[in-house]
Design a protein around this motif. Sequence first.
Motif, PDB file in Angstrom:
ATOM      1  N   ALA A 456     -22.156   1.862  -7.481  1.00 42.54           N
ATOM      2  CA  ALA A 456     -22.926   1.001  -6.652  1.00 42.54           C
ATOM      3  C   ALA A 456     -23.207   1.917  -5.386  1.00 42.54           C
ATOM      4  O   ALA A 456     -24.304   1.715  -4.750  1.00 42.54           O
ATOM      5  N   ASN A 457     -22.175   2.624  -4.989  1.00 47.44           N
ATOM      6  CA  ASN A 457     -22.129   3.238  -3.640  1.00 47.44           C
ATOM      7  C   ASN A 457     -21.277   4.608  -3.873  1.00 47.44           C
ATOM      8  O   ASN A 457     -20.113   4.630  -3.655  1.00 47.44           O
ATOM      9  N   PRO A 458     -21.826   5.738  -4.136  1.00 46.33           N
ATOM     10  CA  PRO A 458     -21.005   6.840  -4.267  1.00 46.33           C
ATOM     11  C   PRO A 458     -20.122   7.356  -3.020  1.00 46.33           C
ATOM     12  O   PRO A 458     -19.437   8.169  -3.090  1.00 46.33           O
ATOM     13  N   ASN A 459     -20.681   6.817  -1.803  1.00 44.29           N
ATOM     14  CA  ASN A 459     -19.837   7.262  -0.482  1.00 44.29           C
ATOM     15  C   ASN A 459     -18.938   6.221  -0.196  1.00 44.29           C
ATOM     16  O   ASN A 459     -18.502   6.229   1.080  1.00 44.29           O
ATOM     17  N   ASP A 460     -18.641   5.234  -1.083  1.00 41.39           N
ATOM     18  CA  ASP A 460     -17.700   4.357  -0.590  1.00 41.39           C
ATOM     19  C   ASP A 460     -16.264   5.060  -0.620  1.00 41.39           C
ATOM     20  O   ASP A 460     -15.456   5.386  -1.862  1.00 41.39           O
ATOM     21  N   THR A 461     -15.707   5.347   0.518  1.00 40.78           N
ATOM     22  CA  THR A 461     -14.286   6.038   0.571  1.00 40.78           C
ATOM     23  C   THR A 461     -13.310   5.464   0.034  1.00 40.78           C
ATOM     24  O   THR A 461     -12.362   6.188  -0.541  1.00 40.78           O
ATOM     25  N   GLY A 462     -13.149   4.234   0.081  1.00 36.42           N
ATOM     26  CA  GLY A 462     -12.132   3.605  -0.448  1.00 36.42           C
ATOM     27  C   GLY A 462     -11.815   3.688  -1.942  1.00 36.42           C
ATOM     28  O   GLY A 462     -10.970   4.055  -2.611  1.00 36.42           O
ATOM     29  N   ALA A 463     -13.166   3.486  -2.786  1.00 37.12           N
ATOM     30  CA  ALA A 463     -13.084   3.817  -4.113  1.00 37.12           C
ATOM     31  C   ALA A 463     -12.940   5.242  -4.456  1.00 37.12           C
ATOM     32  O   ALA A 463     -12.253   5.488  -5.596  1.00 37.12           O
ATOM     33  N   GLN A 464     -13.575   6.173  -3.708  1.00 37.76           N
ATOM     34  CA  GLN A 464     -13.238   7.485  -3.750  1.00 37.76           C
ATOM     35  C   GLN A 464     -11.597   7.962  -3.932  1.00 37.76           C
ATOM     36  O   GLN A 464     -11.139   8.501  -4.694  1.00 37.76           O
ATOM     37  N   VAL A 465     -10.942   7.393  -3.053  1.00 40.38           N
ATOM     38  CA  VAL A 465      -9.483   7.892  -2.744  1.00 40.38           C
ATOM     39  C   VAL A 465      -8.967   7.215  -4.047  1.00 40.38           C
ATOM     40  O   VAL A 465      -7.999   7.717  -4.425  1.00 40.38           O
ATOM     41  N   THR A 466      -9.135   5.755  -4.430  1.00 37.63           N
ATOM     42  CA  THR A 466      -8.717   5.147  -5.495  1.00 37.63           C
ATOM     43  C   THR A 466      -8.791   5.900  -6.571  1.00 37.63           C
ATOM     44  O   THR A 466      -7.883   6.001  -7.538  1.00 37.63           O
ATOM     45  N   ALA A 467      -9.993   6.384  -7.022  1.00 39.68           N
ATOM     46  CA  ALA A 467     -10.277   7.412  -7.993  1.00 39.68           C
ATOM     47  C   ALA A 467      -9.488   8.481  -8.175  1.00 39.68           C
ATOM     48  O   ALA A 467      -8.742   8.963  -9.215  1.00 39.68           O
ATOM     49  N   LEU A 468      -9.607   9.317  -6.807  1.00 39.41           N
ATOM     50  CA  LEU A 468      -8.607  10.493  -7.072  1.00 39.41           C
ATOM     51  C   LEU A 468      -7.037  10.208  -7.301  1.00 39.41           C
ATOM     52  O   LEU A 468      -6.743  11.093  -7.774  1.00 39.41           O
ATOM     53  N   GLN A 469      -6.828   9.109  -6.586  1.00 43.60           N
ATOM     54  CA  GLN A 469      -5.515   8.885  -6.477  1.00 43.60           C
ATOM     55  C   GLN A 469      -4.959   8.537  -8.145  1.00 43.60           C
ATOM     56  O   GLN A 469      -4.006   9.200  -8.747  1.00 43.60           O
ATOM     57  N   LYS A 470      -6.056   8.112  -8.832  1.00 41.81           N
ATOM     58  CA  LYS A 470      -5.335   7.798 -10.256  1.00 41.81           C
ATOM     59  C   LYS A 470      -5.513   8.984 -11.163  1.00 41.81           C
ATOM     60  O   LYS A 470      -4.739   9.162 -12.336  1.00 41.81           O
ATOM     61  N   LEU A 471      -6.187   9.869 -10.791  1.00 46.75           N
ATOM     62  CA  LEU A 471      -6.520  11.124 -11.550  1.00 46.75           C
ATOM     63  C   LEU A 471      -5.628  12.116 -11.136  1.00 46.75           C
ATOM     64  O   LEU A 471      -5.235  12.828 -12.120  1.00 46.75           O
ATOM     65  N   THR A 472      -5.160  11.876  -9.986  1.00 49.10           N
ATOM     66  CA  THR A 472      -4.193  13.025  -9.585  1.00 49.10           C
ATOM     67  C   THR A 472      -2.792  12.937  -9.412  1.00 49.10           C
ATOM     68  O   THR A 472      -1.862  13.607  -9.582  1.00 49.10           O
ATOM     69  N   GLY A 473      -2.536  11.502  -9.017  1.00 47.87           N
ATOM     70  CA  GLY A 473      -1.262  11.135  -8.996  1.00 47.87           C
ATOM     71  C   GLY A 473      -0.912  11.338  -7.292  1.00 47.87           C
ATOM     72  O   GLY A 473       0.478  10.975  -7.080  1.00 47.87           O
ATOM     73  N   ALA A 474      -1.480  12.103  -6.716  1.00 41.46           N
ATOM     74  CA  ALA A 474      -1.244  12.215  -5.272  1.00 41.46           C
ATOM     75  C   ALA A 474      -1.128  10.903  -4.484  1.00 41.46           C
ATOM     76  O   ALA A 474      -1.862  10.009  -4.837  1.00 41.46           O
TER      77      ALA A 474
END
Length: 649
Positions: A456-474
């Motif tokens: 819905a919003n590729p620039n959603d910072t919160g969703a970006q962080v959540t996605a990257l956190q699940k993929l990297t474990g950082a």
Amino acid sequence: MSSTSTAPAAPAFPPPTLVTGLWQRKLPHYPETPARSWYLFLVVVTSVALYYQLFVAGAVGNELIAYYHLTFRYFVGIFIIGAAFGAAASVVAGLLDRWGRANIVAYGTVICSALTLLAVPACTTKEAYVVVYCVIGIVEGAVLVATPALVRDFSPQLGRASAMGFWTLGPVLGALVTTEISTHTLDAHPDWQFHYRLCGAICLAISMLGVIGLRELSPALRDQIMVSLRDKALVEARARGLDVSTLERDQWKQMMKPNIVGSALGISIFLAFFYTIVSFLPVYMATNFGFTAAQSNALGNWYWIANACALVLTGIVSDYLKVRKPFMVFGTIISIIGLLVFLGYTDKPGTDYYTFAIVLSFTAVGGGIAYSTWMASFTETVENRNPAATAVGLAVWGGTLRTVVTVVLFGLLIVVTAAGTLVNYGPRLQEISAKYHTEIATIQKVGAETMAALGANPNDTGAQVTALQKLTGASAADIQTTIALNAKYPDELATLQAIDTPVLIKVMTNPNDQASLGQAVGQIAQKFGITPDAATARLAAASKVPTNELTVASATGPQLTAASAQLKAVSNIPIGDREYLAAHGTEVQQAQADSPKQWKTWWWICLAAQVAFLPFIFLMSGHWSPKKAAEEAAEHDEAVDRELAELQS
């Protein structure tokens, strides 16, 4: 029915010829064994053809669903409606007995074959297909009554189980032919119309044999009980003075008795497992164990072959011992044991093909033992009430059977709800999954909700962080720091990422390490295609990034780069496929988890139905002891000899 009434003699008529036999098929005399065997063969082979046409829909079920865009509920609904019309036709067939049992079979098979060959493949809408399928169901329901009536007419009681064993090959061999042909042709001909045309052409050729050669006994002959072939002379002598009209009164009232209606209900519920296998084995094996349509149909072959062998062999042994009931009990127990073993594998997705083949074959043997002897016992139970009411008694059975099949199919829809989801949405999801396996793994790891937010919003910072956190474990903090650095120092970080990690660590820990600095400059120059001086300038600029932040970025940056590439790859999935995944992915996953449990519940219901069949056996005619049965047969032969001697004198 040994009465020799002095009422007007049955009308004499000439035996049918090749031409007159196309309609007038009644025989004035009981046929000799070769002719009788030929008529029985025609009944069996036309029954096989008819059931082949009825069962072909199940063999190409997945193709029909895809072609007409059917939901699983709609697909099962077609079977339900067809069974309901068949039930009504079975009852009506009892009323049409005067039209001729052989005519119903012969011309009914021709009608079905023509519809299968021409009408069904021409159906371009699901509504048209339903109408034609129901017409076939109506004709099949009528023939269902007429064929066992003919078998009964041409088989004395002491050979009845063998004859019925061959007759019950109709549905079994029909299913076997269906699965055998589809197993070898589905891959080469995935279009369902080919299979209907092939079926129609084969069955139309077979139906011509019935039209030309099938005959039936005159009412005066068939309206008597014939225990053995020794009764032939007596039956024909009685027929000359038999008042048929008195035997044909109140037939429905005579047949609506507990031992007839109850036993018909008992065998109908016993066959719940059989009809589930016939209609849904490919669906069950595909959605729960990943079997292909060809594998599932081949698995069905094991079941039908074992069932067919049991039907015939049991009939022969039962006639030799002159008892039916012990075989019904024994066969039911074997079938129940087989179902219990089958239940143990239904929630084990790794179960192999041959395990199922052995278990299903064992279960099929039990069903065959019970069913062939039940058919013999049922016709004998009807005869004990009134042999002239055989067609009516079989109409009660046929109507009951089709009604129970209707209820069984409806119950399946209620119990196994997951099958609908897997059939409706599973195939397309499998195609998408095979094509975008890595991307779907990313979606599953990130979560549908987070992916929907990013969509819905590729620039959603919160969703970006959540996605990257699940993929990297950082941690979220490290990810946010790295993202901020990428925004503040994009060129500097790009320069550092061009340097191999071991070299970068040496440069950061010892800025005076000339060897490491030389390697770093060389790698930067190669990466960006610049001169060593320009590379040295880029490295000097990168050294201005705060060390503490750079440490975080160095550790997390490569992971975030890879994770970002994974998220970007997801965006390459076509929007339609992504929407389909979002709409049905979770639903299908839940259905995959629920399906084994729901099917197991249904198999338990089928097992309970077989247990419920056992008490109805005690209502039927016949002996439990072979010794008593043999004594009764001997007494009957003596009585026949006495009566025949009296008639001759």
